[in-house]
Design a protein around this motif. Structure first.
Motif, PDB file in Angstrom:
ATOM      1  N   LYS A 191      40.185  34.878   0.145  1.00 13.50           N
ATOM      2  CA  LYS A 191      39.732  33.572   0.613  1.00 13.50           C
ATOM      3  C   LYS A 191      38.251  33.645   0.956  1.00 13.50           C
ATOM      4  O   LYS A 191      37.653  34.735   1.005  1.00 13.50           O
ATOM      5  N   ILE A 192      37.656  32.457   1.175  1.00 16.74           N
ATOM      6  CA  ILE A 192      36.244  32.387   1.522  1.00 16.74           C
ATOM      7  C   ILE A 192      36.064  32.775   2.990  1.00 16.74           C
ATOM      8  O   ILE A 192      36.689  32.193   3.879  1.00 16.74           O
ATOM      9  N   ILE A 225      42.326  22.219   5.248  1.00 14.18           N
ATOM     10  CA  ILE A 225      43.052  22.721   6.413  1.00 14.18           C
ATOM     11  C   ILE A 225      44.315  23.401   5.915  1.00 14.18           C
ATOM     12  O   ILE A 225      45.284  22.736   5.513  1.00 14.18           O
ATOM     13  N   SER A 226      44.301  24.729   5.909  1.00 13.19           N
ATOM     14  CA  SER A 226      45.442  25.466   5.377  1.00 13.19           C
ATOM     15  C   SER A 226      46.545  25.641   6.417  1.00 13.19           C
ATOM     16  O   SER A 226      47.718  25.798   6.072  1.00 13.19           O
ATOM     17  N   ASN A 227      46.175  25.633   7.705  1.00 15.25           N
ATOM     18  CA  ASN A 227      47.155  25.835   8.781  1.00 15.25           C
ATOM     19  C   ASN A 227      46.889  24.788   9.868  1.00 15.25           C
ATOM     20  O   ASN A 227      46.331  25.087  10.907  1.00 15.25           O
ATOM     21  N   PRO A 228      47.297  23.529   9.634  1.00 16.38           N
ATOM     22  CA  PRO A 228      46.903  22.435  10.529  1.00 16.38           C
ATOM     23  C   PRO A 228      47.538  22.530  11.913  1.00 16.38           C
ATOM     24  O   PRO A 228      48.683  22.960  12.068  1.00 16.38           O
ATOM     25  N   ASN A 270      43.043  28.561  12.524  1.00 14.04           N
ATOM     26  CA  ASN A 270      42.123  29.698  12.492  1.00 14.04           C
ATOM     27  C   ASN A 270      40.812  29.410  13.218  1.00 14.04           C
ATOM     28  O   ASN A 270      40.031  30.329  13.482  1.00 14.04           O
ATOM     29  N   GLU A 271      40.544  28.131  13.548  1.00 15.92           N
ATOM     30  CA  GLU A 271      39.289  27.771  14.204  1.00 15.92           C
ATOM     31  C   GLU A 271      39.347  27.897  15.729  1.00 15.92           C
ATOM     32  O   GLU A 271      38.340  27.699  16.394  1.00 15.92           O
TER      33      GLU A 271
END
Length: 311
Positions: A191-192, A225-228, A270-271
């Motif tokens: 991933k980035i 958003i991969s994990n909202p 993740n944020e």
């Protein structure tokens, strides 16, 4: 014919032929050999990469074919170039700092007196201020070069857990808040990942890449958003003002009639570690209602600080 016009004509002649003699210029423009030599000196001082070849068949040679043809700027266009360069003056490192200095020197030298006064005023009274970082970024030029060349890169990276080897494909480089950042596809994590360029300790190796990756412009406009997780925050008037100053929060703020506000939006889980310091710093001006993970993170952060000051 004015000297400026004559120099311009000789510059076009020299960059087109690349190899020529003083006699050829003298014949072409009907001037003396002595005048030719003076003009060649002037062109050299203006930045034309030219050298004299000695001997019976000597002459002059332009060292590179990458010189641009003469570009005529209006006074306002030239001043606007200085205005643009002002936005870069507070960065300790730039990918092309030497070239920028050369461009500004050439432009300033040939400006008329009133245009120079505008530029001097511009330097003294207008600034695009960024924090004056003392952090050095010695590998910035090399990273930019490898990114443009579409190469995969192995480098040593210094993080909180120590120095580790990374294998990535850079997708671009951008500056923010006085620092340089490198979004890159991490082959191990698939991933980035966003890296700080100043924390790249050394480049171990590079290799050609045939794969297709998104570029920086596409990455900026394709936030997924991969994990909202839901973010709910109550804000005072001061909290609204502070959040409106944070780029990644400003669009999430809703303002009430009394000036207070709230945030009610989906973010990526993740944020949480990334935004914890922001809401901790806001203190009583931002009350996080959800998610629980963010509340716990802020609480743990506060306990760490409190433990430093217990008697």
């Amino acid at each position: 014919m004015s000297k400026a016009k004559r120099l311009l004509d000789i510059l076009v002649f020299a960059t087109t032929k690349r190899v020529f003699t003083a006699q050829e210029i003298a014949d072409e423009f009907n001037i003396s050999i002595r005048t030719v030599h003076r003009y060649i000196i002037d062109l050299s001082e203006m930045g034309l990469p030219i050298y004299a070849e000695q001997g019976r068949n000597g002459g002059y040679k332009v060292l590179t074919g990458k010189m641009l043809p003469p570009i005529l700027f209006t006074e306002e266009e030239a001043v606007s170039v200085f205005f643009a360069f002002q936005s870069l003056r507070y960065y300790r490192n730039l990918p092309f700092d030497t070239e920028i200095n050369s461009v500004t020197h050439k432009l300033y030298t040939y400006l008329k007196h009133d245009a120079k006064e505008k530029v001097d005023a511009l330097r003294s009274y207008i600034a695009f201020w960024n924090p004056k970082r003392t952090i050095n970024t010695p590998l910035l030029k090399e990273i930019v070069k490898l990114t443009i060349e579409n190469r995969n890169v192995r480098f040593c990276y210094e993080s909180k857990s120590g120095i580790k080897e990374k294998y990535v494909h850079p997708i671009g480089v951008y500056a923010h808040d006085g620092l340089w950042y490198l979004p890159a596809h991490d082959f191990q994590r698939e991933k980035i990942i966003l890296y700080r360029v100043d924390r790249i300790v050394s480049i171990l190796s590079t290799e050609e890449c045939e794969e297709k990756f998104i570029n920086l412009e596409e990455w900026f406009s394709s936030y997924n958003i991969s994990n909202p997780i839901q973010l709910k925050v109550e804000l005072t008037k001061e909290g609204v003002r502070q959040c409106k100053s944070v780029p990644y929060l400003q669009e999430l703020v809703s303002i009430h009639e009394d000036g207070a506000g709230e945030i009610n939006a989906s973010i990526d889980k993740n944020e949480i570690n990334f935004i914890t310091p922001v809401f901790y710093r806001l203190g009583k001006d931002a009350k996080v209602l959800e998610p629980r993970e963010l509340r716990d993170s802020i609480r743990a952060h506060a306990k760490e600080i409190l433990n430093l000051y217990t008697d």
